[in-house]
Design a protein around this motif. Structure first.
Motif, PDB file in Angstrom:
ATOM      1  N   ILE A 431       0.837  -1.203   0.000  1.00 19.08           N
ATOM      2  CA  ILE A 431       0.000   0.000   0.000  1.00 19.08           C
ATOM      3  C   ILE A 431       0.872   1.253   0.000  1.00 19.08           C
ATOM      4  CG2 ILE A 431      -1.666   1.323   1.360  1.00 19.08           C
ATOM      5  CD1 ILE A 431      -2.866  -1.320   2.268  1.00 19.08           C
ATOM      6  N   ALA A 432       1.958   1.219   0.798  1.00 14.73           N
ATOM      7  CA  ALA A 432       2.853   2.373   0.848  1.00 14.73           C
ATOM      8  C   ALA A 432       3.500   2.639  -0.501  1.00 14.73           C
ATOM      9  CB  ALA A 432       3.926   2.155   1.914  1.00 14.73           C
ATOM     10  N   TYR A 433       3.724   1.586  -1.287  1.00 10.81           N
ATOM     11  CA  TYR A 433       4.322   1.735  -2.611  1.00 10.81           C
ATOM     12  C   TYR A 433       3.261   1.933  -3.694  1.00 10.81           C
ATOM     13  CZ  TYR A 433       9.204   0.678  -1.486  1.00 10.81           C
ATOM     14  OH  TYR A 433      10.490   0.732  -1.017  1.00 10.81           O
ATOM     15  N   HIS A 434       1.993   1.981  -3.301  1.00 11.36           N
ATOM     16  CA  HIS A 434       0.885   2.122  -4.252  1.00 11.36           C
ATOM     17  C   HIS A 434       0.885   0.980  -5.258  1.00 11.36           C
ATOM     18  CE1 HIS A 434       0.162   6.121  -2.642  1.00 11.36           C
ATOM     19  NE2 HIS A 434       1.452   6.404  -2.835  1.00 11.36           N
ATOM     20  N   ALA A 435       1.310  -0.188  -4.804  1.00 10.54           N
ATOM     21  CA  ALA A 435       1.334  -1.360  -5.672  1.00 10.54           C
ATOM     22  C   ALA A 435      -0.024  -2.056  -5.614  1.00 10.54           C
ATOM     23  CB  ALA A 435       2.451  -2.308  -5.241  1.00 10.54           C
ATOM     24  N   THR A 436      -0.105  -3.203  -6.299  1.00  5.09           N
ATOM     25  CA  THR A 436      -1.363  -3.947  -6.322  1.00  5.09           C
ATOM     26  C   THR A 436      -1.539  -4.628  -4.966  1.00  5.09           C
ATOM     27  OG1 THR A 436      -0.153  -5.760  -7.356  1.00  5.09           O
ATOM     28  CG2 THR A 436      -1.425  -4.313  -8.792  1.00  5.09           C
ATOM     29  N   ALA A 437      -2.047  -3.882  -3.993  1.00  2.68           N
ATOM     30  CA  ALA A 437      -2.185  -4.370  -2.623  1.00  2.68           C
ATOM     31  C   ALA A 437      -3.357  -5.333  -2.516  1.00  2.68           C
ATOM     32  CB  ALA A 437      -2.370  -3.194  -1.669  1.00  2.68           C
ATOM     33  N   LEU A 438      -3.459  -5.970  -1.367  1.00  2.00           N
ATOM     34  CA  LEU A 438      -4.411  -7.058  -1.199  1.00  2.00           C
ATOM     35  C   LEU A 438      -5.356  -6.813  -0.031  1.00  2.00           C
ATOM     36  CD1 LEU A 438      -1.718  -9.859  -1.455  1.00  2.00           C
ATOM     37  CD2 LEU A 438      -3.039  -8.887  -3.316  1.00  2.00           C
ATOM     38  N   PHE A 439      -5.762  -5.569   0.176  1.00  2.00           N
ATOM     39  CA  PHE A 439      -6.563  -5.270   1.363  1.00  2.00           C
ATOM     40  C   PHE A 439      -7.868  -6.061   1.365  1.00  2.00           C
ATOM     41  CE2 PHE A 439      -9.826  -2.790   3.576  1.00  2.00           C
ATOM     42  CZ  PHE A 439      -9.256  -2.725   4.826  1.00  2.00           C
ATOM     43  N   GLY A 440      -8.568  -6.058   0.231  1.00  2.00           N
ATOM     44  CA  GLY A 440      -9.821  -6.799   0.177  1.00  2.00           C
ATOM     45  C   GLY A 440      -9.619  -8.285   0.374  1.00  2.00           C
ATOM     46  N   THR A 441      -8.456  -8.795  -0.097  1.00  2.00           N
ATOM     47  CA  THR A 441      -8.176 -10.216   0.044  1.00  2.00           C
ATOM     48  C   THR A 441      -7.958 -10.603   1.497  1.00  2.00           C
ATOM     49  OG1 THR A 441      -7.061 -10.005  -2.077  1.00  2.00           O
ATOM     50  CG2 THR A 441      -6.783 -12.071  -0.903  1.00  2.00           C
ATOM     51  N   ILE A 442      -7.414  -9.706   2.302  1.00  2.00           N
ATOM     52  CA  ILE A 442      -7.229  -9.992   3.721  1.00  2.00           C
ATOM     53  C   ILE A 442      -8.572 -10.306   4.364  1.00  2.00           C
ATOM     54  CG2 ILE A 442      -6.564  -8.979   5.930  1.00  2.00           C
ATOM     55  CD1 ILE A 442      -4.361  -7.513   4.555  1.00  2.00           C
ATOM     56  N   VAL A 443      -9.587  -9.544   3.998  1.00  2.00           N
ATOM     57  CA  VAL A 443     -10.927  -9.785   4.543  1.00  2.00           C
ATOM     58  C   VAL A 443     -11.434 -11.154   4.114  1.00  2.00           C
ATOM     59  CG1 VAL A 443     -13.296  -8.950   4.614  1.00  2.00           C
ATOM     60  CG2 VAL A 443     -11.403  -7.307   4.548  1.00  2.00           C
ATOM     61  N   VAL A 444     -11.232 -11.503   2.831  1.00  2.00           N
ATOM     62  CA  VAL A 444     -11.687 -12.801   2.334  1.00  2.00           C
ATOM     63  C   VAL A 444     -10.979 -13.942   3.052  1.00  2.00           C
ATOM     64  CG1 VAL A 444     -11.800 -14.292   0.301  1.00  2.00           C
ATOM     65  CG2 VAL A 444     -12.262 -11.846   0.081  1.00  2.00           C
ATOM     66  N   ILE A 445      -9.660 -13.820   3.194  1.00  2.00           N
ATOM     67  CA  ILE A 445      -8.895 -14.872   3.864  1.00  2.00           C
ATOM     68  C   ILE A 445      -9.303 -14.982   5.333  1.00  2.00           C
ATOM     69  CG2 ILE A 445      -6.571 -15.522   4.617  1.00  2.00           C
ATOM     70  CD1 ILE A 445      -5.516 -14.479   1.999  1.00  2.00           C
ATOM     71  N   PHE A 446      -9.555 -13.847   5.972  1.00  2.00           N
ATOM     72  CA  PHE A 446     -10.000 -13.893   7.362  1.00  2.00           C
ATOM     73  C   PHE A 446     -11.347 -14.604   7.475  1.00  2.00           C
ATOM     74  CE2 PHE A 446     -12.398 -12.081  10.919  1.00  2.00           C
ATOM     75  CZ  PHE A 446     -11.528 -12.360  11.970  1.00  2.00           C
ATOM     76  N   LEU A 447     -12.244 -14.358   6.519  1.00  2.00           N
ATOM     77  CA  LEU A 447     -13.543 -15.036   6.546  1.00  2.00           C
ATOM     78  C   LEU A 447     -13.384 -16.541   6.330  1.00  2.00           C
ATOM     79  CD1 LEU A 447     -15.763 -12.504   4.542  1.00  2.00           C
ATOM     80  CD2 LEU A 447     -15.776 -12.932   7.015  1.00  2.00           C
ATOM     81  N   ILE A 448     -12.482 -16.920   5.422  1.00  2.00           N
ATOM     82  CA  ILE A 448     -12.223 -18.353   5.221  1.00  2.00           C
ATOM     83  C   ILE A 448     -11.684 -18.984   6.494  1.00  2.00           C
ATOM     84  CG2 ILE A 448     -10.765 -19.999   3.973  1.00  2.00           C
ATOM     85  CD1 ILE A 448     -10.931 -18.186   1.550  1.00  2.00           C
ATOM     86  N   TRP A 449     -10.779 -18.259   7.151  1.00  2.00           N
ATOM     87  CA  TRP A 449     -10.216 -18.785   8.399  1.00  2.00           C
ATOM     88  C   TRP A 449     -11.291 -18.894   9.484  1.00  2.00           C
ATOM     89  CZ3 TRP A 449      -9.688 -16.633  13.321  1.00  2.00           C
ATOM     90  CH2 TRP A 449      -8.863 -17.338  14.197  1.00  2.00           C
ATOM     91  N   ALA A 450     -12.161 -17.890   9.575  1.00  2.00           N
ATOM     92  CA  ALA A 450     -13.176 -17.875  10.633  1.00  2.00           C
ATOM     93  C   ALA A 450     -14.308 -18.857  10.364  1.00  2.00           C
ATOM     94  CB  ALA A 450     -13.729 -16.456  10.794  1.00  2.00           C
ATOM     95  N   LEU A 451     -14.708 -19.019   9.095  1.00  2.00           N
ATOM     96  CA  LEU A 451     -15.892 -19.812   8.774  1.00  2.00           C
ATOM     97  C   LEU A 451     -15.576 -21.246   8.355  1.00  2.00           C
ATOM     98  CD1 LEU A 451     -17.929 -17.131   6.772  1.00  2.00           C
ATOM     99  CD2 LEU A 451     -18.089 -17.712   9.213  1.00  2.00           C
ATOM    100  N   VAL A 452     -14.341 -21.508   7.943  1.00  2.00           N
ATOM    101  CA  VAL A 452     -13.996 -22.855   7.483  1.00  2.00           C
ATOM    102  C   VAL A 452     -12.878 -23.468   8.325  1.00  2.00           C
ATOM    103  CG1 VAL A 452     -13.220 -24.242   5.522  1.00  2.00           C
ATOM    104  CG2 VAL A 452     -14.690 -22.255   5.132  1.00  2.00           C
ATOM    105  N   THR A 453     -11.746 -22.772   8.389  1.00  2.00           N
ATOM    106  CA  THR A 453     -10.579 -23.338   9.063  1.00  2.00           C
ATOM    107  C   THR A 453     -10.837 -23.587  10.539  1.00  2.00           C
ATOM    108  OG1 THR A 453      -9.157 -22.144   7.508  1.00  2.00           O
ATOM    109  CG2 THR A 453      -8.122 -23.023   9.498  1.00  2.00           C
ATOM    110  N   SER A 454     -11.318 -22.581  11.245  1.00  2.00           N
ATOM    111  CA  SER A 454     -11.517 -22.711  12.693  1.00  2.00           C
ATOM    112  C   SER A 454     -12.552 -23.770  13.063  1.00  2.00           C
ATOM    113  CB  SER A 454     -11.891 -21.349  13.287  1.00  2.00           C
ATOM    114  OG  SER A 454     -10.834 -20.428  13.124  1.00  2.00           O
TER     115      SER A 454
END
Length: 645
Positions: A431-454
């Motif tokens: 994000i600091a480099y204005h590159a193709t960051a993954l902010f939205g993906t963090i939310v998706v991965i967190f949901l996968i972890w919370a709803l499937v992995t855990s």
């Protein structure tokens, strides 16, 4: 970098694993003359920094009136792909000659942006009907110039597309730049640019189903195959020689131990089976020369008192070896919860690696479909979390642990915790480099972890706790631990880890270069069968060297082998991370804080995963070996006692 594929691939083994690539708008890839063929601009970035990527229109290219973002799969987003509609219009079977996209006056700022991109060897990537297109933005003229201030910077303004077709399908596309159509960006001044492109259609006999083979053939050239097979043969010969040498020593020593132990027992039995009970009437008859006998007895008693300490030390020295610590060898390790969590996480990662190899061998991860690999990793890891929960909770209960809930929390965070923190840090850098960051993906991965992995982790933990399995120890553990004798420095944990990690690493280090060049470069790696053979060799050597070092540790009467076997098995991960340092500084041209952070951050997570996985393999092998040798001793003693009875 993830590349496009030809659709969604769903492979079912025991779990449903999805591998996704860039998907065409036309699902059947069939077109008529004049039909619009989907063309997407993906990203731009420095050629030598594959993780440092930016959106295509972050640079001041000609933009179409309506820029549309394409929906992307999870693996593509994790890889930093950002597909948008491209400014070029390449309709099916429609040739074009010097078509002008737009005429644009570049401001001083835009000239500086393009000049900086050209100086850093920026490339662009596009997808045309799911086929990848690569090209450089410009070139730097350094000929005859030693001072960088004298360099000339040029931007390519004319792009030629050469497209091959077979009937109604697109088979291949190549892009090249016109070396004569250049824009001088050397000076800070406004520049007028006419961005143009040409398209030429040619017929080919290559069928649609084989259009991706040209990308995989580059890694299957005879020269590359010779290197790969030489690596395999070299590793196999080295491994066979070294493991054969160790096996010979180990089996000979074990055989001698067993023979000596059995001989002592048989000698005791033979001694008891003599006719001593038939001479009870003569056994206490006084000896001849009683005076001389008494004098000799007195002198002997004096000498015995003088050398008693040396005799006791000799007896102690005689009673050494692994068989004398049978009452301590199965004493449970310290930090049982952490040990069980590491074993559970390592078992899950081993299962994950197995499924990934199965998917690779059936052809899911074809060239330029690397987004499928990221998707498969996330999905399979989430679905196999139950294995980690079951293994950790079951083993923890076998070790007489009581707080299984805390053990499950530790299992869930042992690998995911460091991975998530690393992911967040690197995303912040992007994000600091204005590159193709993954902010939205963090939310998706967190949901996968919370709803499937855990949930699966908890279910596996409950099943493991209720399995009622008991630890199978052939020998009874004594109440108080036996003191470990002083050991030389080379028998310490760190020297043993160094010895344990070197041999497995030596079997895979040649193949590591090709893997690194593919993941952190632009090479294509498709020889998964060879990689699978290397993986099998890695597992075998790790198991064997851990068993050998465990035996030598027990032979030195050091019964704290549990953690040592895990650490020795996983030490190869540390060697791989050491190779990362060598590769970064000696074999690559990567530079900059962002690329350095991504390289060492993600490789730390990968090496940590190898540490846990190989540690679990090493411990399992050592546990099997220790149980076997002590069970053999118990069986031999039981047989001797039954024969005596």
């Amino acid at each position: 970098m993830a590349r496009g594929g030809g659709g969604w691939h769903v492979v079912v083994f025991l779990l449903v694993c999805t591998a996704i690539g860039v998907r065409s708008d036309a699902s059947d890839h069939k077109y008529k003359i004049g039909d619009a063929v989907p063309l997407y601009a993906n990203k731009v970035g420095p050629f030598h920094n594959p993780s440092e990527t930016y959106r295509y229109f972050d640079l001041p290219f000609c933009s179409p009136g309506d820029v549309k973002d394409k929906s992307e799969a999870l693996g593509e987003v994790l890889n930093g792909d950002r597909l948008v509609s491209a400014p070029y219009k390449l309709d099916f079977l429609v040739d074009k000659e010097s078509e002008v996209i737009c005429k644009k006056k570049l401001s001083v700022k835009e000239v500086a942006e393009f000049r900086s991109a050209v100086a850093k060897d920026y490339y662009f990537q596009m997808y045309y009907d799911d086929l990848p297109i690569w090209g450089f933005l410009g070139k730097v003229d350094k000929e005859g110039k030693t001072d960088p201030s004298e360099y000339k910077y040029y931007l390519f303004k004319h792009l030629h597309f050469e497209i091959f077709y077979n009937k109604d399908r697109v088979i291949e596309i190549n892009a090249r730049t016109d070396p004569n159509a250049l824009v001088d960006l050397t000076e800070d001044k406004e520049v007028d640019v006419d961005f143009m492109y040409s398209a030429k259609w040619k017929e080919t006999n290559i069928v649609f189903e084989k259009r991706m083979e040209k990308y995989s053939h580059s890694s299957s050239l005879p020269r590359h195959l010779e290197i790969h097979w030489f690596s395999i043969i070299n590793s196999c010969v080295t491994v066979l020689l070294l493991t054969g040498f160790l096996a010979t020593i180990l089996m000979r020593v074990l055989k001698n131990d067993f023979v000596k132990y059995a001989h002592d027992e048989e000698a005791a039995d033979d001694q008891e089976e003599t006719g001593w009970k038939y001479i009870h009437g003569d056994v206490f008859r006084f000896p001849k020369h009683k005076s001389l006998f008494s004098a000799a007895l007195g002198s002997g008693t004096q000498l015995f008192t003088l050398y008693a300490h040396d005799e006791e030390a000799a007896d102690d020295q005689e009673e050494t070896g692994w068989k004398y610590i049978h009452g301590d060898v199965f004493r449970f390790p310290k930090h049982k919860s952490l040990f069980s969590a590491a074993l559970g996480s390592g078992t899950q990662l081993f299962t994950l690696a197995t499924f990934i190899f199965l998917l690779a061998l059936v052809g899911v991860f074809y060239p330029y479909n690397r987004g499928a690999l990221f998707t498969a990793l996330v999905v399979i890891y989430a679905l196999t979390s139950g294995i980690a929960g079951y293994t950790a909770a079951s083993f923890y209960c076998q070790l007489e642990g009581t707080n299984w809930v805390r053990n499950l929390l530790l299992t869930g965070g042992l690998f995911c915790g460091p991975l998530f923190l690393t992911f967040c840090f690197l995303n912040t850098v992007a994000i600091a480099y204005h590159a193709t960051a993954l902010f939205g993906t963090i939310v998706v991965i967190f949901l996968i972890w919370a709803l499937v992995t855990s949930p699966l982790l908890v279910l596996g933990g409950i099943a493991g706790k209720n399995s009622k399995a008991e630890f199978q120890a052939p020998c009874r553990t004594t109440k108080y631990p036996r003191e470990i004798p002083p050991l030389p420095w080379y028998r310490g944990t760190l020297p043993q880890m160094a010895m344990a990690g070197f041999l497995p690493f030596s079997a895979i280090y040649i193949e590591l270069y090709y893997i690194f060049a593919s993941v952190w470069g632009h090479r294509i790696y498709t020889i998964y069968s060879i990689l699978f053979i290397v993986f099998i060799i890695l597992l075998i050597v790790t198991a064997f060297i851990t068993v050998a070092l465990t035996y030598f540790q027990l032979a030195a009467e050091d019964h704290e082998w549990w953690w040592r076997s895990f650490l020795c098995g996983g030490s190869t991960g540390l060697f791989i991370y050491g190779y990362c340092l060598y590769y970064y500084y000696a074999r690559s041209d990567m530079s900059g804080f962002m690329q350095t952070s991504f390289f060492f951050g993600y490789m730390a997570c990968v090496c940590y995963a190898f540490f846990l996985m190989l540690g679990a393999v090493g411990f399992r092998a050592a546990l099997f070996f220790v149980r076997h040798i002590y069970r053999s001793i118990i069986v031999r003693v039981t047989l001797l006692l039954s024969n005596f009875g």
